[in-house]
Design an enzyme around this catalytic site. Structure first.
Site, mmCIF file in Angstrom:
data_model
loop_
_atom_site.group_PDB
_atom_site.id
_atom_site.type_symbol
_atom_site.label_atom_id
_atom_site.label_comp_id
_atom_site.label_asym_id
_atom_site.label_seq_id
_atom_site.Cartn_x
_atom_site.Cartn_y
_atom_site.Cartn_z
ATOM 1 C CE LYS A 173 -4.439 -1.853 1.495
ATOM 2 N NZ LYS A 173 -5.506 -1.807 2.317
ATOM 3 C CE LYS B 81 -5.019 -8.599 -2.349
ATOM 4 N NZ LYS B 81 -5.626 -8.438 -0.861
ATOM 5 C CE LYS C 196 -11.106 -1.872 -0.617
ATOM 6 N NZ LYS C 196 -11.587 -2.041 0.704
HETATM 7 P P1 TYM Z 1 -10.616 -6.908 3.232
HETATM 8 O O1 TYM Z 1 -11.717 -5.884 3.459
HETATM 9 O O2 TYM Z 1 -9.478 -6.362 2.296
HETATM 10 O O3 TYM Z 1 -11.277 -8.216 2.824
HETATM 11 C C1 TYM Z 1 -12.115 -8.774 3.425
HETATM 12 C C2 TYM Z 1 -11.853 -10.337 3.279
HETATM 13 O O4 TYM Z 1 -11.894 -10.902 1.859
HETATM 14 C C3 TYM Z 1 -10.558 -11.673 1.794
HETATM 15 N N1 TYM Z 1 -10.261 -11.467 0.489
HETATM 16 C C4 TYM Z 1 -10.021 -12.317 -0.529
HETATM 17 N N2 TYM Z 1 -9.987 -13.745 -0.367
HETATM 18 C C5 TYM Z 1 -9.693 -14.364 -1.479
HETATM 19 N N3 TYM Z 1 -9.431 -13.919 -2.776
HETATM 20 C C6 TYM Z 1 -9.021 -12.458 -2.797
HETATM 21 N N4 TYM Z 1 -8.797 -11.889 -4.065
HETATM 22 C C7 TYM Z 1 -9.602 -11.592 -1.687
HETATM 23 N N5 TYM Z 1 -9.535 -10.407 -1.438
HETATM 24 C C8 TYM Z 1 -9.784 -10.186 -0.128
HETATM 25 C C9 TYM Z 1 -9.557 -11.012 2.706
HETATM 26 O O5 TYM Z 1 -8.641 -11.799 2.969
HETATM 27 C C10 TYM Z 1 -10.484 -10.767 4.105
HETATM 28 O O6 TYM Z 1 -10.805 -11.919 4.867
HETATM 29 N N6 TYM Z 1 -7.777 -6.046 7.256
HETATM 30 C C11 TYM Z 1 -8.777 -6.952 6.751
HETATM 31 C C12 TYM Z 1 -10.134 -6.465 7.534
HETATM 32 C C13 TYM Z 1 -10.146 -6.816 9.085
HETATM 33 C C14 TYM Z 1 -9.938 -8.115 9.711
HETATM 34 C C15 TYM Z 1 -9.972 -7.801 11.044
HETATM 35 C C16 TYM Z 1 -10.015 -9.257 9.060
HETATM 36 C C17 TYM Z 1 -9.845 -5.706 10.029
HETATM 37 N N7 TYM Z 1 -9.934 -6.089 11.109
HETATM 38 C C18 TYM Z 1 -9.983 -8.620 11.922
HETATM 39 C C19 TYM Z 1 -10.087 -10.472 10.043
HETATM 40 C C20 TYM Z 1 -10.053 -9.984 11.504
HETATM 41 C C21 TYM Z 1 -8.996 -6.288 5.330
HETATM 42 O O7 TYM Z 1 -8.631 -5.449 5.072
HETATM 43 O O8 TYM Z 1 -9.992 -7.178 4.609
#
Ligand code: TYM
Length: 357
Positions: free
Chosen positions: A124, A206, A209
């Site tokens: 990032k 991957k 968004k």
């Molecule tokens: P975020 O919002 O980027 O994504 C949410 C969830 O989607 C999964 N994910 C994917 N899985 C498979 N293929 C992909 N291309 C893909 N893109 C996203 C992510 O692994 C995630 O599980 N930091 C985290 C949010 C968060 C969180 C937490 C997660 C904040 N606090 C505590 C677990 C526990 C995030 O930005 O996810």
């Protein structure tokens, strides 16, 4: 009804799950198949906490009115995907102030060296060199606070969050060691299939968004036509067709076959998407796909994906209409989350030596 289910779960001593998602940018099929589908499946067996992480989202610049709207959009979409607020606690992170409070305590235990090694931070920071703020740097510690406040046993996430989970475990162990046993050490739960849904345009990357190429990502809000078009235009290769044996072997040894597919990442991604949207075993998938040309395979996967997402979108439109009801559900979620989080935070404050009034 809601209250009694929650109480039952807690009484039954069910293991605890916490996971989170950022509100901005909309839900895409990577989030759905990497994380949300598992959240939905785990609701009966676990006491679940699912949080929409608006505090995390301001590590990027946000337009305030859009952030407010997308937080509600995300809540409606999660419910449309099957998150049941009678069974699980669904809440917005900023409604439970203990997240930010615990994060501060944990930040004081986290090393700048270990934080600077986080891949997501490095990525990032490289993407937005003009906005490498301290929040972005401390991001994974806030995530650790999210998880540790609820004494989570398991954290269902996609593969990209694995490193953050390892850091969470390290920080929890450090706290327990410095002060005495306080936090449960959580495990990541990463699905076998779907943990890493790839970009439809650059299948070695991957799905994300924030991809500038709009054809690379399928959002759950898109129409059947848009979904089908994106899959039909997905990048694949021009290698051999897949025969019956491929699918039979894949049913027996899924991992080695996925390894074999590594040099055909576009095709592997389409198979993963077919598997995820039909729930068919590989052997069954073979009946539909073996011997077919790539154009036909894409059409079949496109239909399956559109059919899978269509009812979710219809439900979403219904739920999103009643904003008062949605806000009410989130307020109830925040209250339940707060009561659990407060208990942990009180313990932590006592252990670190804060004098309480
Ligand atoms: P975020 O919002 O980027 O994504 C949410 C969830 O989607 C999964 N994910 C994917 N899985 C498979 N293929 C992909 N291309 C893909 N893109 C996203 C992510 O692994 C995630 O599980 N930091 C985290 C949010 C968060 C969180 C937490 C997660 C904040 N606090 C505590 C677990 C526990 C995030 O930005 O996810």
């Amino acid at each position: 009804m809601e209250q009694s289910n929650q109480t039952e779960n807690i009484k039954a001593g069910k293991p605890v799950i916490l996971s989170g998602i950022q509100p901005t940018g909309g839900l895409h099929i990577g989030n759905l198949f990497g994380a949300i589908k598992n959240w939905v499946a785990m609701q009966d067996e676990y006491q679940c906490y699912f949080t929409i992480v608006d505090l995390h989202s301001i590590t990027n610049k946000q337009v305030p009115a859009e952030l407010r709207r997308s937080t509600l959009d995300m809540a409606a979409m999660l419910i449309a995907c099957g998150i049941d607020t009678d069974k699980s606690v669904l809440f917005v992170q900023s409604h439970v102030p203990e997240h930010a409070e615990l994060a501060w305590v944990l930040i004081c235990l986290a090393g700048t060296g270990e934080l600077s090694r986080m891949t997501q931070f490095k990525d990032k920071a490289a993407q937005h060199p003009e906005n490498v703020n301290a929040g972005l740097f401390a991001y994974p510690v806030l995530m650790a606070a999210d998880i540790l406040l609820y004494q989570a046993d398991l954290v269902p996430v996609g593969e990209d969050q694995k490193q953050h989970l390892e850091l969470t475990r390290d920080i929890a162990q450090r706290f327990n060691h410095n002060y005495s046993d306080t936090f449960k050490i959580p495990d990541a739960y990463i699905p076998k299939t779907g943990a890493r849904i790839m970009s439809l345009q650059e299948p070695t990357k991957k799905m994300s968004k924030s991809d500038e190429n709009k054809k690379a990502t399928i959002f759950l809000s898109e129409s059947d036509e848009e979904i089908k078009n994106k899959i039909k235009r997905a990048v694949t290769d021009s290698g051999e067709l897949l025969n019956d044996d491929f699918f039979k072997n894949a049913s027996i040894n899924h991992e080695s076959l996925m390894d074999f597919m590594k040099n055909r990442p576009g095709l592997a991604n389409l198979l993963t998407l077919y598997h995820a949207s039909t729930n068919k075993a590989f052997i069954e998938m073979g009946k539909d796909l073996a011997g077919k040309g790539f154009g036909d395979i894409k059409s079949i996967v496109a239909e399956a994906m559109a059919d899978y997402l269509n009812p979710i979108r219809t439900k979403y439109n219904e739920i999103r209409k009643d904003e008062n009801k949605l806000k009410e559900l989130l307020a109830q979620g925040a209250e339940k989350a707060h009561s659990v989080a407060l208990k942990t935070l009180r313990k932590v404050y006592k252990k670190v030596g804060f004098y309480s009034l």
